[in-house]
Design an enzyme around this catalytic site. Structure first.
Site, PDB file in Angstrom:
ATOM      1  N   HIS A  89       0.837  -1.204   0.000  1.00 11.80           N
ATOM      2  CA  HIS A  89       0.000   0.000   0.000  1.00 11.80           C
ATOM      3  C   HIS A  89       0.877   1.262   0.000  1.00 11.80           C
ATOM      4  CE1 HIS A  89       1.048   0.592   4.181  1.00 11.80           C
ATOM      5  NE2 HIS A  89       0.774  -0.689   4.381  1.00 11.80           N
ATOM      6  N   ASP A 210      -1.106 -11.433   3.153  1.00 10.94           N
ATOM      7  CA  ASP A 210      -0.921 -10.917   4.508  1.00 10.94           C
ATOM      8  C   ASP A 210      -0.256 -11.996   5.361  1.00 10.94           C
ATOM      9  OD1 ASP A 210      -1.114  -9.031   6.571  1.00 10.94           O
ATOM     10  OD2 ASP A 210      -3.015  -9.846   7.278  1.00 10.94           O
ATOM     11  N   ASP A 354       4.075  -4.581   3.852  1.00  8.89           N
ATOM     12  CA  ASP A 354       5.536  -4.728   3.866  1.00  8.89           C
ATOM     13  C   ASP A 354       5.986  -6.055   4.483  1.00  8.89           C
ATOM     14  OD1 ASP A 354       4.731  -3.835   6.393  1.00  8.89           O
ATOM     15  OD2 ASP A 354       6.347  -2.370   6.617  1.00  8.89           O
TER      16      ASP A 354
END
Ligand code: NAG
Ligand code: NAG
Ligand code: NAG
Ligand code: NAG
Ligand code: NAG
Ligand code: NAG
Length: 457
Positions: A89, A210, A354
């Site tokens: 993002h 994720d 990240d």
């Protein structure tokens, strides 16, 4: 033309770095110090944030904005046939936990009330007013810009029946990033190609975008705390002298330095917190991020890389056109359905975080380190620099391509436009056959070789 290996980390445009010899904690070394820089990302300049003299990015580590590390070039005589894009993002407000820590440090400084150094006098009239976790306008512009760049590079792969297939992990900032990316893509094509966001993966369930599932994962606190305890005390002493009674701790110093990045990106003007710290101090700050990611989900965390396995098995499926074979965090319901996991597209775009992208890099074998990162301070020449790995709007692109007079299919991987050498499947020039690449990914193909199970026992 192929980038030569030694060009893998090319000199980025001069304005970003100033080479300097520095004396730092007794170690003399030549480091790239961001004494001055111009923050001009997004590169299309649709929303240019230009600052001079800020002692910040790229020493903002994972809070640095994306910058292209290498000129994008397709090998001569070759053409790209498939693109697998995964992106972090864009720039956001501090997360919930970071907000609490930053506010606590700011409250101490404000409570001190009197300041003996004028660089702190802004605090007499200061209110902390950042939001929490949401994507910033600057972050939305980064995504918009990334979508336009993808369109410009890969328009030739598209037709009305083969739009990019887009997925996002289920956080609001990630979904917003995906949608701004599709908007940028659509705008750049004059609305000829408007890809929908087709799948949002719940972060409560099986989500290859994720790192939410591995219950037994450890964290990087011990390593980051050790380094903060090494570099921060002189700064803590100075600021406590400048703001008598503030009683700041070493941890507060880290949080105040991060506020320089967050406030600058949120307000698109330099934060008053930035000039409180020197360029050398920001280099030390950046290394906290390197340690955090290395020991968080990277090579320094036993159960970190296994969380990248699901994505790699999906990548292999797309590269080979074969069904996904995975027993880690893929959602088999979604991945066995062509409506939610098609295999016939030329461009796939996924939006993530990240920590998850770090896990993917480590599971793939990117950015290998000769030795674990030291908590005693940064070593010169290491390739593990998170401002180059996972800045805001970071992207890893796996391209499949063919070359003139050769039926073989190849892959290469670009991280923030830097071609990775892929020494694990080729001659280190950055080109592997699809076959050799798939062959090299035994850790993923064998579902983490026992590591996934360790997440739950
Ligand atoms: C005030 O702080 C700045 C930044 O740390 C420093 O450069 C300057 O020397 C300080 N001034 C005084 C009077 O201590
Ligand atoms: C995205 O870029 C287009 C120009 O390509 C611009 O018109 C639009 O305002 C941008 N959107 C954002 C959110 O920056
Ligand atoms: C772009 O991101 C912003 C948040 O920064 C969000 O409000 C907006 O809806 C997004 N744009 C699109 C087209 O989804
Ligand atoms: C898999 O995806 C389906 C469809 O979105 C969803 O209903 C289900 O809860 C997911 N399962 C897991 C374990 O994430
Ligand atoms: C700082 O610590 C001293 C001594 O422990 C205490 O008297 C003072 O109230 C503290 N100041 C603040 C602002 O918390
Ligand atoms: C979700 O992941 C778990 C753990 O690997 C697995 O046992 C389960 O079958 C998966 N569920 C789906 C719907 O793929």
């Amino acid at each position: 033309m192929w980038a030569k290996i030694e060009d893998k980390r090319p000199p980025v445009p001069r304005r970003w770095f100033r080479k300097r010899t520095m004396l730092f904690l007794g170690i003399t070394s030549v480091l790239s110090a961001a004494a001055t820089y111009a923050l001009t990302s997004p590169q299309h300049g649709r929303r240019a944030l230009v600052l001079d003299g800020v002692q910040g990015s790229p020493t903002w580590a994972q809070y640095s904005p994306f910058r292209s590390l290498e000129a994008y070039e397709v090998p001569s005589g070759c053409s790209v046939t498939q693109v697998n894009h995964i992106e972090r993002h864009g720039a956001r407000f501090p997360t919930d936990g970071a907000t609490k820590r930053i506010r606590s440090a700011v409250d101490k400084l404000v409570a001190a009330g009197t300041y003996t150094n004028e660089t702190l006098s802004f605090l007499s009239d200061y209110t902390y007013d950042l939001g929490v976790s949401h994507l910033l306008p600057f972050g939305a512009a980064q995504a918009n810009d990334s979508g336009a760049t993808s369109y410009e590079r890969y328009a030739h792969l598209l037709n009305a029946d083969s739009l990019p297939f887009v997925r996002a992990s289920g956080s609001e900032r990630v979904i917003d990033t995906a949608q701004n990316w599709t908007e940028g893509f659509s705008l750049a094509s004059n609305h000829v190609y408007s890809p929908p966001l087709s799948v949002i993966l719940s972060e409560e369930g099986n989500d290859t975008l994720d790192d939410n599932l591995c219950a037994n994962i450890g964290d990087s606190d011990a390593q980051t705390e050790e380094w903060i305890a090494a570099y921060a005390p002189p700064i803590t002493t100075r600021l406590n002298a400048d703001a008598p009674g503030a009683n700041l701790t070493d941890a507060d110093i880290y949080n105040l330095m991060s506020l320089c990045a967050f406030e600058t990106l949120a307000k698109e003007t330099e934060s008053d917190f930035c000039p409180l710290f020197t360029a050398e101090e920001f280099l030390a700050f950046a290394y906290v991020g390197d340690l955090d990611k290395y020991y968080g989900t990277g090579y320094g965390q036993e159960l970190g890389p296994v969380q990248g396995v699901g994505y790699i098995n999906e990548l292999i499926a797309r590269l080979t056109g074969q069904p996904v074979q995975d027993a880690t965090q893929t959602n088999s319901t979604l991945d066995s359905d062509p409506a939610t996991f098609p295999l016939d597209r030329a461009l796939y775009a996924d939006f993530s975080h990240d920590n998850q992208m770090i896990a993917i890099y480590a599971a793939l074998g990117l950015f290998p380190q000769d030795a674990p990162l030291s908590t005693a301070g940064p070593e010169e020449g290491r390739t593990w620099k998170v401002d180059e790995l996972v800045p805001f709007s970071a992207r890893m692109v796996t391209e499949k391509f063919v070359c003139d007079g050769d039926a073989t299919e190849y892959v290469r991987i670009l991280v923030n436009d830097a071609v990775q050498p892929l020494a694990f499947c080729g001659d280190g020039s950055g080109r592997c056959t699809v076959e050799a690449f798939v062959e090299s990914q035994t850790y993923a193909r064998e579902n983490g070789q026992g590591d996934w199970e360790k997440c739950f026992v």
